[in-house]
Design a protein around this motif. Structure first.
Motif, PDB file in Angstrom:
ATOM      1  N   THR B  91      -1.734 -57.373 -57.842  1.00  0.00           N
ATOM      2  CA  THR B  91      -3.007 -58.103 -57.730  1.00  0.00           C
ATOM      3  C   THR B  91      -2.833 -59.369 -56.893  1.00  0.00           C
ATOM      4  OG1 THR B  91      -3.633 -57.224 -59.888  1.00  0.00           O
ATOM      5  CG2 THR B  91      -4.924 -59.077 -59.059  1.00  0.00           C
ATOM      6  N   ALA B  94      -2.808 -58.185 -53.410  1.00  0.00           N
ATOM      7  CA  ALA B  94      -4.163 -57.791 -52.983  1.00  0.00           C
ATOM      8  C   ALA B  94      -4.986 -59.023 -52.637  1.00  0.00           C
ATOM      9  CB  ALA B  94      -4.841 -56.997 -54.097  1.00  0.00           C
ATOM     10  N   LEU B  98      -4.158 -58.717 -48.753  1.00  0.00           N
ATOM     11  CA  LEU B  98      -5.306 -57.878 -48.358  1.00  0.00           C
ATOM     12  C   LEU B  98      -6.630 -58.652 -48.395  1.00  0.00           C
ATOM     13  CD1 LEU B  98      -4.432 -54.533 -50.229  1.00  0.00           C
ATOM     14  CD2 LEU B  98      -3.893 -55.176 -47.876  1.00  0.00           C
ATOM     15  N   GLU B 100      -8.479 -59.570 -50.884  1.00  0.00           N
ATOM     16  CA  GLU B 100      -9.514 -59.094 -51.800  1.00  0.00           C
ATOM     17  C   GLU B 100      -9.991 -60.269 -52.664  1.00  0.00           C
ATOM     18  OE1 GLU B 100      -7.889 -55.769 -53.991  1.00  0.00           O
ATOM     19  OE2 GLU B 100      -7.600 -54.582 -52.177  1.00  0.00           O
TER      20      GLU B 100
END
Lengths: 141, 123
Positions: B91, B94, B98, B100
């Motif tokens: 997480t 991410a 990424l 997110e």
């Protein structure tokens, strides 16, 4: 149906497919390897185990389901967040516990129930967030 | 003990890095418009030809190998629950790699899943 609702539904369907494929694949693999018996960690033992595994229908079905898991995982990650899919797929631990108890008559310890409850609440919380938030996913859609 | 801790860290990091690389590759490949067989097959063709997929797979293979090594050193009741740390590390990756949007609700969910998986895996 709104775009976000459609996206959420599509994501949950794919996570469900992932969960079914992974759980079935793992269970069949365990059954197939149990049928083969303990593997000796030497040249002859490994070759014998490989030969038996490659001629076992159970192992081939397991491989098919695990390929299904991999492909559905790749597909869902093309639009959904990794931080959404990864925890959501942990619901498989809960499914295995329920299936083990209901179909196989396994006894589940209170400690395991606490873990399953935490996973279910965690997955519910993650499920409340948007499945896709990253800029890359927006661009690819 | 230090050897186990370092190997565990590399196991978690390589596994999460592999999955993040594959996720990035899938985003680059572009999602199928509909979940029809023809479109999914076309998507998989694009997915297997993205370099990020082939960066991710060896990293996941390293992680799998290290899991085998760890299981040969330590009891499964220690190794598998410790591997639940992947949820938190993944997480973090991410969020920061990424990009997110991981809000408080998602973090709370990830934390509960991590603890829950550790408890279930401990048996």
């Amino acid at each position: 149906m709104s775009h976000e609702r459609k996206l959420r539904l599509k994501t949950l369907v794919m996570v469900f497919v992932m969960m079914v494929c992974a759980t079935t694949g793992d269970s069949l693999l365990k059954r197939g390897m149990t049928e083969i018996g303990p593997v000796s960690l030497n040249h002859t033992g490994l070759f014998q185990a490989f030969r038996l595994a490659m001629t076992s229908a159970t192992i081939w079905f397991a491989i098919l389901f695990l390929i299904g898991f991999m492909l559905s995982n790749m597909t869902v990650l093309s639009w959904a967040d990794y931080s959404y899919v990864m925890p959501a797929s942990a619901v498989g631990y809960a499914a295995v516990t329920f299936v083990g108890m209901a179909l196989l008559g396994e006894t589940v310890s209170p400690r395991r129930w606490i873990g399953v409850a935490l996973i279910c609440v965690g997955v519910f919380l993650v499920g409340q967030t948007k499945p896709s938030t990253s800029a890359v996913a927006e661009g690819a859609r | 003990m230090i050897r186990t801790a370092i190997t565990l860290a590399i196991f978690v990091l390589s596994g999460s890095a592999g999955e993040l690389a594959v996720t990035h590759g899938m985003k680059k490949a572009g999602a199928p418009q509909h979940l029809a067989i023809k479109e999914v097959i076309s998507f998989l063709g694009r997915a297997f030809s993205t370099p990020w997929f082939w960066v991710g797979v060896p990293l996941m293979a390293v992680s799998f190998y290290l899991l085998m090594v760890l299981l040969s050193w330590e009891p499964i009741s220690l190794v598998i629950p410790a591997s639940a740390l992947s949820y938190v590390v993944g997480t973090l990756g991410a969020k920061y790699i990424l990009k997110e949007d991981v809000n408080g609700v998602r973090w709370a969910g990830v934390f509960l899943v991590c603890v829950g998986v550790a408890i279930v895996a401990a048996g």
